[in-house]
Design an enzyme around this catalytic site. Structure first.
Site, short mmCIF file in Angstrom:
data_model
loop_
_atom_site.label_atom_id
_atom_site.label_comp_id
_atom_site.label_asym_id
_atom_site.label_seq_id
_atom_site.Cartn_x
_atom_site.Cartn_y
_atom_site.Cartn_z
N PRO A 1 0.84 -1.20 0.00
CA PRO A 1 0.00 0.00 0.00
C PRO A 1 0.87 1.25 0.00
O PRO A 1 1.78 1.39 0.82
CB PRO A 1 -0.78 -0.13 1.31
N GLU A 2 0.64 2.14 -0.95
CA GLU A 2 1.41 3.36 -1.06
C GLU A 2 0.57 4.53 -0.54
O GLU A 2 -0.51 4.34 0.01
CB GLU A 2 1.82 3.58 -2.52
#
Length: 275
Positions: A2-3
């Protein structure tokens, strides 16, 4: 993993529900995450009010009167809302229970983290996980001149400089490839050789790429789910180059190429992104 867009999408989803609410229970079912969950944390959070829900880089920050809970989603984690009576799934390692809401941290690889920073330990920005982070991309102080100034003298490849997160946070692997394509910059170009004019293009490309990902609800993982437990729209359907090796460049029809930089795949167009 997850960015920034996924974490920001999660933050927005939970903030409207938990801000101003009291934690009735904080349960830890598996404390062995990337770092052990502090054993005292469940008792510390009982009946504490969530004063604010913010984000710094990829870290979710839940602010309480006594301190701040620091949450990282790891490589493939998510924080989702579930019904109060719903059974936990495998790899649901922690849960936050409120009067009318319940959130579960799901982390199959256990690379995530749930930590605590007490106010008595000093300013939050001095926490070891946060103090070396670069500027936020949507901060007004992040300008083309700022980017140019911080790239000067760096011999590493521009893509690696972006991924490092010490200049600007949130430009993960997908977003770096896409931004460099939009800016017409070869991913192996030494960072210190990027001119001010190209920094202007790169700055605009970073913002537009991250905004597009935010607009799609967070999208770097095929199995990513948002705070409501709904799957994100996978970003590859919007990508110009990422995971499009040998497919036609949308600008010049040249086949997209793939190289490996720092054990991460990089996609680019050799014609549109010449050295």
């Amino acid at each position: 993993m997850p960015e920034l867009p996924e974490v920001e999408t999660t933050r927005r989803g939970i903030a409207t529900v938990i801000q101003g609410k009291n934690v009735r229970q904080f349960l830890v079912h598996e404390p062995r995450l990337r770092w052990p969950v502090p054993a005292s944390l469940p008792q510390c959070l009982v009946d504490q009010t969530v004063l604010d829900c913010t984000r710094r880089g990829k870290y979710l920050l839940l602010h309480f009167e006594k301190g701040v809970q620091i949450i990282h989603l790891g490589m493939s984690g998510s924080l989702r809302r579930v019904a109060l009576e719903e059974e936990r799934r495998k790899h649901d390692h922690a849960e936050w229970i409120f009067d009318e809401a319940r959130f579960l941290l799901h982390d199959p690889r256990r690379f995530g983290a749930i930590l605590w920073h007490a106010h008595q330990d000093g300013p939050l920005e001095n926490h070891p996980l946060l103090r070396t982070l670069g500027i936020e991309p949507f901060d007004p102080l992040f300008t083309p001149a700022y980017l140019f100034r911080h790239l000067q003298g760096r011999r590493m490849a521009i893509k690696q400089a972006l991924l490092g997160g010490k200049i600007v946070v949130g430009v993960g692997n997908i977003y770096a490839s896409e931004s460099l394509f939009l800016a017409g910059i070869h991913p192996e170009l030494p960072a210190g050789e990027v001119s001010l004019h190209r920094c202007e293009k790169l700055h605009a490309a970073i913002l537009s790429t991250l905004q597009a990902a935010l607009d799609s609800g967070g999208s770097t993982l095929r199995d990513y789910v948002n705070a409501s437990g709904e799957p994100g729209a996978y970003f590859a359907i919007h990508a110009n180059v990422y995971e499009r090796v040998d497919k036609a460049c949308p600008r010049c029809q040249q086949p997209i190429k793939r190289i490996v930089q720092g054990q991460r795949a990089t996609y680019y167009c050799s014609r549109c992104q010449r050295r």
